[in-house]
Design an enzyme around this catalytic site. Structure first.
Site, PDB file in Angstrom:
ATOM      1  N   LYS A   8     -11.018   3.095  -0.567  1.00  0.00           N
ATOM      2  CA  LYS A   8     -11.556   2.255  -1.652  1.00  0.00           C
ATOM      3  C   LYS A   8     -12.766   1.451  -1.172  1.00  0.00           C
ATOM      4  O   LYS A   8     -13.821   1.484  -1.790  1.00  0.00           O
ATOM      5  CB  LYS A   8     -10.473   1.299  -2.187  1.00  0.00           C
TER       6      LYS A   8
ATOM      7  N   ARG B  98      -8.680   2.718  12.419  1.00  0.00           N
ATOM      8  CA  ARG B  98      -9.368   1.455  12.116  1.00  0.00           C
ATOM      9  C   ARG B  98      -8.857   0.339  13.022  1.00  0.00           C
ATOM     10  O   ARG B  98      -9.617  -0.560  13.395  1.00  0.00           O
ATOM     11  CB  ARG B  98      -9.182   1.080  10.639  1.00  0.00           C
TER      12      ARG B  98
ATOM     13  N   ARG C 230      -3.290  -4.821  -8.348  1.00  0.00           N
ATOM     14  CA  ARG C 230      -2.273  -4.173  -7.525  1.00  0.00           C
ATOM     15  C   ARG C 230      -0.881  -4.302  -8.116  1.00  0.00           C
ATOM     16  O   ARG C 230       0.082  -3.807  -7.540  1.00  0.00           O
ATOM     17  CB  ARG C 230      -2.270  -4.800  -6.133  1.00  0.00           C
TER      18      ARG C 230
ATOM     19  N   ARG D 133      -7.960  -4.899  12.850  1.00  0.00           N
ATOM     20  CA  ARG D 133      -7.403  -5.697  11.750  1.00  0.00           C
ATOM     21  C   ARG D 133      -5.922  -5.946  11.998  1.00  0.00           C
ATOM     22  O   ARG D 133      -5.188  -5.001  12.310  1.00  0.00           O
ATOM     23  CB  ARG D 133      -7.615  -4.956  10.421  1.00  0.00           C
TER      24      ARG D 133
ATOM     25  N   ARG E 191       3.024  -1.561   3.965  1.00  0.00           N
ATOM     26  CA  ARG E 191       1.986  -1.524   2.924  1.00  0.00           C
ATOM     27  C   ARG E 191       2.148  -0.286   2.043  1.00  0.00           C
ATOM     28  O   ARG E 191       1.967  -0.348   0.824  1.00  0.00           O
ATOM     29  CB  ARG E 191       0.592  -1.572   3.569  1.00  0.00           C
TER      30      ARG E 191
HETATM   31  P1  B4P Z   1     -10.264   1.865   2.985  1.00  0.00           P
HETATM   32  O1  B4P Z   1      -9.367   2.687   2.180  1.00  0.00           O
HETATM   33  O2  B4P Z   1     -11.636   1.661   2.485  1.00  0.00           O
HETATM   34  O3  B4P Z   1      -9.363   0.588   3.191  1.00  0.00           O
HETATM   35  P2  B4P Z   1      -9.361  -0.775   2.403  1.00  0.00           P
HETATM   36  O4  B4P Z   1     -10.344  -0.830   1.290  1.00  0.00           O
HETATM   37  O5  B4P Z   1      -9.523  -1.761   3.454  1.00  0.00           O
HETATM   38  O6  B4P Z   1      -7.981  -0.870   1.667  1.00  0.00           O
HETATM   39  P3  B4P Z   1      -6.632  -1.569   2.098  1.00  0.00           P
HETATM   40  O7  B4P Z   1      -5.712  -1.251   0.981  1.00  0.00           O
HETATM   41  O8  B4P Z   1      -6.254  -1.110   3.451  1.00  0.00           O
HETATM   42  O9  B4P Z   1      -6.858  -3.119   2.265  1.00  0.00           O
HETATM   43  P4  B4P Z   1      -7.241  -4.341   1.308  1.00  0.00           P
HETATM   44  O10 B4P Z   1      -8.357  -5.006   2.021  1.00  0.00           O
HETATM   45  O11 B4P Z   1      -7.476  -3.950  -0.103  1.00  0.00           O
HETATM   46  O12 B4P Z   1     -10.520   2.446   4.449  1.00  0.00           O
HETATM   47  C1  B4P Z   1      -9.521   2.676   5.384  1.00  0.00           C
HETATM   48  C2  B4P Z   1     -10.093   3.378   6.631  1.00  0.00           C
HETATM   49  O13 B4P Z   1     -10.248   4.762   6.351  1.00  0.00           O
HETATM   50  C3  B4P Z   1     -11.456   2.877   7.076  1.00  0.00           C
HETATM   51  O14 B4P Z   1     -11.410   2.617   8.464  1.00  0.00           O
HETATM   52  C4  B4P Z   1     -12.419   4.019   6.779  1.00  0.00           C
HETATM   53  O15 B4P Z   1     -13.410   4.163   7.770  1.00  0.00           O
HETATM   54  C5  B4P Z   1     -11.512   5.242   6.784  1.00  0.00           C
HETATM   55  N1  B4P Z   1     -11.932   6.251   5.811  1.00  0.00           N
HETATM   56  C6  B4P Z   1     -12.341   6.024   4.540  1.00  0.00           C
HETATM   57  N2  B4P Z   1     -12.647   7.183   3.927  1.00  0.00           N
HETATM   58  C7  B4P Z   1     -12.394   8.179   4.836  1.00  0.00           C
HETATM   59  C8  B4P Z   1     -12.500   9.614   4.793  1.00  0.00           C
HETATM   60  N3  B4P Z   1     -12.916  10.266   3.704  1.00  0.00           N
HETATM   61  N4  B4P Z   1     -12.134  10.310   5.898  1.00  0.00           N
HETATM   62  C9  B4P Z   1     -11.718   9.672   7.011  1.00  0.00           C
HETATM   63  N5  B4P Z   1     -11.617   8.315   7.114  1.00  0.00           N
HETATM   64  C10 B4P Z   1     -11.947   7.586   6.039  1.00  0.00           C
HETATM   65  O16 B4P Z   1      -5.926  -5.263   1.320  1.00  0.00           O
HETATM   66  C11 B4P Z   1      -5.414  -5.897   2.486  1.00  0.00           C
HETATM   67  C12 B4P Z   1      -4.249  -6.828   2.150  1.00  0.00           C
HETATM   68  O17 B4P Z   1      -4.713  -7.933   1.301  1.00  0.00           O
HETATM   69  C13 B4P Z   1      -3.088  -6.231   1.353  1.00  0.00           C
HETATM   70  O18 B4P Z   1      -2.147  -5.570   2.181  1.00  0.00           O
HETATM   71  C14 B4P Z   1      -2.494  -7.512   0.662  1.00  0.00           C
HETATM   72  O19 B4P Z   1      -1.699  -8.248   1.553  1.00  0.00           O
HETATM   73  C15 B4P Z   1      -3.726  -8.324   0.340  1.00  0.00           C
HETATM   74  N6  B4P Z   1      -4.242  -8.058  -1.014  1.00  0.00           N
HETATM   75  C16 B4P Z   1      -5.459  -7.487  -1.308  1.00  0.00           C
HETATM   76  N7  B4P Z   1      -5.609  -7.377  -2.644  1.00  0.00           N
HETATM   77  C17 B4P Z   1      -4.480  -7.875  -3.224  1.00  0.00           C
HETATM   78  C18 B4P Z   1      -4.027  -8.013  -4.561  1.00  0.00           C
HETATM   79  N8  B4P Z   1      -4.783  -7.605  -5.602  1.00  0.00           N
HETATM   80  N9  B4P Z   1      -2.805  -8.559  -4.796  1.00  0.00           N
HETATM   81  C19 B4P Z   1      -2.051  -8.975  -3.780  1.00  0.00           C
HETATM   82  N10 B4P Z   1      -2.403  -8.870  -2.478  1.00  0.00           N
HETATM   83  C20 B4P Z   1      -3.604  -8.329  -2.183  1.00  0.00           C
END
Ligand code: B4P
Length: 192
Positions: A14, A129, A90, A135, A146
């Site tokens: 995402k 990552r 979410r 992280r 998660r």
């Molecule tokens: P991403 O998938 O981009 O990860 P993210 O956006 O950080 O999503 P995530 O769900 O983990 O965390 P968030 O910050 O929203 O990338 C993951 C990795 O994959 C990267 O290293 C990237 O390089 C790699 N990658 C991407 N595409 C690829 C491909 N095609 N091939 C290979 N590798 C690839 O949330 C973190 C925490 O915040 C949650 O657990 C929760 O506690 C809280 N939170 C956030 N939003 C919330 C909400 N709305 N409600 C309640 N809690 C919330």
């Protein structure tokens, strides 16, 4: 205005894809994960409270996250071409709150882009990552939690938008460029 949601399990790409789409379509990126991490880094009261949930891989309470998004919409809505919501909503409660906050401003979601990635690939990406960025929530146990939280509380949000005929399913495995093209194809098919 063009308002999109990037939806999918943790590690589905995402944040990665949002960075590409905001450039291509000149949209404002709103990531609740990023917003929460900056509150944590600044050691605000909200950040200290949120950290307890994030470190375990649990969801931060709805009212905290909804309040944060409400503030962003109030300050940004009349300045931008549209939004990409990343990691929000979410829960169904968050989705309903977003719908009504947008309606109040005469806005709505145009499409929900749902990235599909298998668990094995997710664990592989997030462990990588952990090595690259360190992280705190990218450990094996927290990743598993998660994923469980995604399945029990978040996956159902897709149904909310399927009912509104706004859901597009996208294969989220493959090269970052290929996935970006699949997303662009969906976005370009929206008539706004
Ligand atoms: P991403 O998938 O981009 O990860 P993210 O956006 O950080 O999503 P995530 O769900 O983990 O965390 P968030 O910050 O929203 O990338 C993951 C990795 O994959 C990267 O290293 C990237 O390089 C790699 N990658 C991407 N595409 C690829 C491909 N095609 N091939 C290979 N590798 C690839 O949330 C973190 C925490 O915040 C949650 O657990 C929760 O506690 C809280 N939170 C956030 N939003 C919330 C909400 N709305 N409600 C309640 N809690 C919330």
């Amino acid at each position: 205005m063009l308002n999109l949601i990037l939806f999918g399990p943790p590690g589905s790409g995402k944040g990665t894809q949002a960075a590409i789409l905001i450039e291509k379509y000149n949209l404002k990126h709103i990531s609740t994960g990023d917003l929460l991490r900056s509150e944590v880094a600044a050691e605000t009261e909200l950040g200290l409270e949120a950290k307890k949930f994030m470190d375990k891989g649990d969801l931060v309470p709805d009212e905290v996250v909804i309040g944060m998004i409400g503030n962003k919409l109030d300050t940004e809505a009349n300045k931008v071409n549209g939004f990409i919501f990343d990691g929000f909503p979410r829960t169904v409660a968050q989705a309903k709150a977003l719908d009504s906050m947008l309606t109040e401003k005469g806005l709505s979601i145009d499409k929900v882009l749902s990235l599909h990635v298998g668990d094995e690939e997710i664990v592989k990406r997030l462990l990588q990552r952990a090595i690259d960025q360190g992280r705190p929530d990218d450990t094996k146990e927290v990743i598993q939690n998660r994923l469980n939280v995604y399945k029990s509380s978040t996956a159902v949000v897709a149904d909310h938008y399927a009912d509104q005929l706004k859901l597009a399913d996208i294969q989220g495995e493959g090269s970052i460029e290929d996935i970006a093209s699949r997303l662009a194809e969906q976005i370009d098919s929206i008539s706004v």
